[in-house]
Motif scaffolding. Sequence first.
Motif, PDB file in Angstrom:
ATOM      1  N   SER A  68       0.736  -1.261  -0.009  1.00 52.67           N
ATOM      2  CA  SER A  68       0.102  -0.158   0.060  1.00 52.67           C
ATOM      3  C   SER A  68       1.142   1.260   0.172  1.00 52.67           C
ATOM      4  O   SER A  68       1.795   1.239   0.902  1.00 52.67           O
ATOM      5  N   GLY A  69       0.490   2.206  -0.757  1.00 49.02           N
ATOM      6  CA  GLY A  69       1.346   3.455  -0.912  1.00 49.02           C
ATOM      7  C   GLY A  69       2.613   3.477  -1.749  1.00 49.02           C
ATOM      8  O   GLY A  69       3.294   4.197  -1.839  1.00 49.02           O
ATOM      9  N   MET A  70       2.823   2.205  -2.258  1.00 50.99           N
ATOM     10  CA  MET A  70       4.237   1.678  -2.974  1.00 50.99           C
ATOM     11  C   MET A  70       4.164   1.363  -4.540  1.00 50.99           C
ATOM     12  O   MET A  70       5.028   0.603  -5.056  1.00 50.99           O
ATOM     13  N   LEU A  71       2.958   1.663  -5.083  1.00 50.68           N
ATOM     14  CA  LEU A  71       2.913   1.250  -6.315  1.00 50.68           C
ATOM     15  C   LEU A  71       3.800   1.840  -7.517  1.00 50.68           C
ATOM     16  O   LEU A  71       4.070   3.075  -7.672  1.00 50.68           O
ATOM     17  N   SER A  72       4.408   0.823  -8.125  1.00 52.47           N
ATOM     18  CA  SER A  72       5.514   1.037  -9.408  1.00 52.47           C
ATOM     19  C   SER A  72       4.650   0.954 -10.695  1.00 52.47           C
ATOM     20  O   SER A  72       3.926   0.159 -10.913  1.00 52.47           O
ATOM     21  N   GLU A  73       5.384   1.626 -11.815  1.00 54.78           N
ATOM     22  CA  GLU A  73       5.026   1.225 -13.146  1.00 54.78           C
ATOM     23  C   GLU A  73       4.935  -0.240 -13.329  1.00 54.78           C
ATOM     24  O   GLU A  73       4.543  -0.924 -14.214  1.00 54.78           O
ATOM     25  N   ALA A  74       6.183  -1.026 -12.649  1.00 58.43           N
ATOM     26  CA  ALA A  74       6.277  -2.345 -12.806  1.00 58.43           C
ATOM     27  C   ALA A  74       5.130  -3.289 -12.155  1.00 58.43           C
ATOM     28  O   ALA A  74       4.754  -4.102 -12.599  1.00 58.43           O
ATOM     29  N   ASP A  75       4.749  -2.587 -11.209  1.00 59.79           N
ATOM     30  CA  ASP A  75       3.766  -3.260 -10.598  1.00 59.79           C
ATOM     31  C   ASP A  75       2.380  -3.332 -11.305  1.00 59.79           C
ATOM     32  O   ASP A  75       1.705  -4.410 -11.610  1.00 59.79           O
ATOM     33  N   LEU A  76       2.037  -2.103 -12.121  1.00 55.00           N
ATOM     34  CA  LEU A  76       1.005  -1.915 -13.103  1.00 55.00           C
ATOM     35  C   LEU A  76       1.306  -3.005 -14.193  1.00 55.00           C
ATOM     36  O   LEU A  76       0.117  -3.508 -14.534  1.00 55.00           O
ATOM     37  N   ALA A  77       2.610  -3.164 -14.619  1.00 59.30           N
ATOM     38  CA  ALA A  77       2.702  -3.732 -15.753  1.00 59.30           C
ATOM     39  C   ALA A  77       2.550  -5.383 -15.373  1.00 59.30           C
ATOM     40  O   ALA A  77       1.755  -6.021 -16.384  1.00 59.30           O
ATOM     41  N   ALA A  78       2.652  -5.605 -14.091  1.00 59.30           N
ATOM     42  CA  ALA A  78       2.703  -7.093 -13.809  1.00 59.30           C
ATOM     43  C   ALA A  78       1.153  -7.291 -13.669  1.00 59.30           C
ATOM     44  O   ALA A  78       0.813  -8.321 -13.943  1.00 59.30           O
ATOM     45  N   PHE A  79       0.332  -6.466 -13.092  1.00 57.36           N
ATOM     46  CA  PHE A  79      -0.973  -6.717 -13.041  1.00 57.36           C
ATOM     47  C   PHE A  79      -1.579  -6.766 -14.213  1.00 57.36           C
ATOM     48  O   PHE A  79      -2.555  -7.648 -14.311  1.00 57.36           O
ATOM     49  N   ARG A  80      -1.542  -5.795 -15.278  1.00 57.58           N
ATOM     50  CA  ARG A  80      -1.950  -5.960 -16.400  1.00 57.58           C
ATOM     51  C   ARG A  80      -1.467  -7.230 -17.225  1.00 57.58           C
ATOM     52  O   ARG A  80      -2.522  -7.792 -17.922  1.00 57.58           O
ATOM     53  N   ALA A  81      -0.225  -7.715 -17.065  1.00 55.71           N
ATOM     54  CA  ALA A  81      -0.006  -8.852 -17.513  1.00 55.71           C
ATOM     55  C   ALA A  81      -0.850 -10.204 -16.942  1.00 55.71           C
ATOM     56  O   ALA A  81      -1.105 -11.160 -17.826  1.00 55.71           O
ATOM     57  N   ALA A  82      -1.014 -10.154 -15.766  1.00 58.35           N
ATOM     58  CA  ALA A  82      -1.797 -10.996 -15.200  1.00 58.35           C
ATOM     59  C   ALA A  82      -3.315 -11.198 -15.697  1.00 58.35           C
ATOM     60  O   ALA A  82      -4.042 -12.131 -15.920  1.00 58.35           O
ATOM     61  N   LEU A  83      -3.865  -9.917 -15.694  1.00 60.87           N
ATOM     62  CA  LEU A  83      -5.303  -9.795 -16.369  1.00 60.87           C
ATOM     63  C   LEU A  83      -5.087 -10.346 -17.925  1.00 60.87           C
ATOM     64  O   LEU A  83      -6.211 -10.940 -18.244  1.00 60.87           O
ATOM     65  N   ASP A  84      -4.162 -10.215 -18.612  1.00 61.27           N
ATOM     66  CA  ASP A  84      -4.312 -10.808 -19.872  1.00 61.27           C
ATOM     67  C   ASP A  84      -3.907 -12.263 -20.137  1.00 61.27           C
ATOM     68  O   ASP A  84      -4.510 -12.739 -21.091  1.00 61.27           O
ATOM     69  N   GLU A  85      -3.247 -12.590 -19.161  1.00 63.51           N
ATOM     70  CA  GLU A  85      -2.632 -13.871 -19.383  1.00 63.51           C
ATOM     71  C   GLU A  85      -3.532 -15.062 -18.649  1.00 63.51           C
ATOM     72  O   GLU A  85      -3.729 -16.148 -18.881  1.00 63.51           O
ATOM     73  N   LEU A  86      -4.380 -14.420 -17.397  1.00 60.96           N
ATOM     74  CA  LEU A  86      -5.015 -15.486 -16.678  1.00 60.96           C
ATOM     75  C   LEU A  86      -6.244 -16.200 -17.239  1.00 60.96           C
ATOM     76  O   LEU A  86      -6.996 -15.049 -17.794  1.00 60.96           O
ATOM     77  N   PRO A  87      -6.882 -17.119 -17.128  1.00 62.74           N
ATOM     78  CA  PRO A  87      -7.863 -17.570 -17.426  1.00 62.74           C
ATOM     79  C   PRO A  87      -9.185 -16.639 -16.768  1.00 62.74           C
ATOM     80  O   PRO A  87      -9.008 -16.356 -15.561  1.00 62.74           O
ATOM     81  N   LYS A  88     -10.128 -16.477 -17.549  1.00 61.77           N
ATOM     82  CA  LYS A  88     -11.149 -15.814 -16.889  1.00 61.77           C
ATOM     83  C   LYS A  88     -12.308 -16.507 -16.813  1.00 61.77           C
ATOM     84  O   LYS A  88     -12.504 -17.245 -17.427  1.00 61.77           O
ATOM     85  N   PRO A  89     -13.156 -16.228 -15.761  1.00 60.67           N
ATOM     86  CA  PRO A  89     -13.230 -14.850 -14.863  1.00 60.67           C
ATOM     87  C   PRO A  89     -12.167 -14.916 -13.941  1.00 60.67           C
ATOM     88  O   PRO A  89     -11.887 -16.053 -13.473  1.00 60.67           O
TER      89      PRO A  89
END
Length: 139
Positions: A68-89
């Motif tokens: 919390s309070g320590m968000l980085s561009e790398a964190d956002l990229a990792a989150f986006r990758a997870a959304l793109d790569e993980l089976p949905k929902p």
Amino acid sequence: MDLRKITDDFSVSPQIECEDVADIAEAGFRSILCNRPDGEEFGQCAYDAVAEAAQAAGLAVRSVPIVSGMLSEADLAAFRAALDELPKPILAYCRSGTRCTMLWSMTSFGDLDADEIVKATSAAGYDMSGLMRQMQQAR
């Protein structure tokens, strides 16, 4: 459990327990995304235990721990990758669900209109209007 639907493919929840995983699978989720670092709060269920239960239930699982309070561009990229790569929902969890909702809002900004993001998150009980104003001003 307090599952809150943001979109058909993405929901959030406060901290889950290992015994919740079977119900999560039964609810139709195909993946669990942890956005909470281990040890953030005394007594929280460790990611490895959730991951073991998820794998046993046939769910994909990933951890993108955000302090919390320590968000980085790398964190956002990792989150986006997870959304793109993980089976949905996907069900994402953190302490309260707010961090996951914020990450989704930030990574969805540009793909979705800010008003759409605010509407989706508000319907789930999270107010991202201030974040969307900040992101619009930063453009």
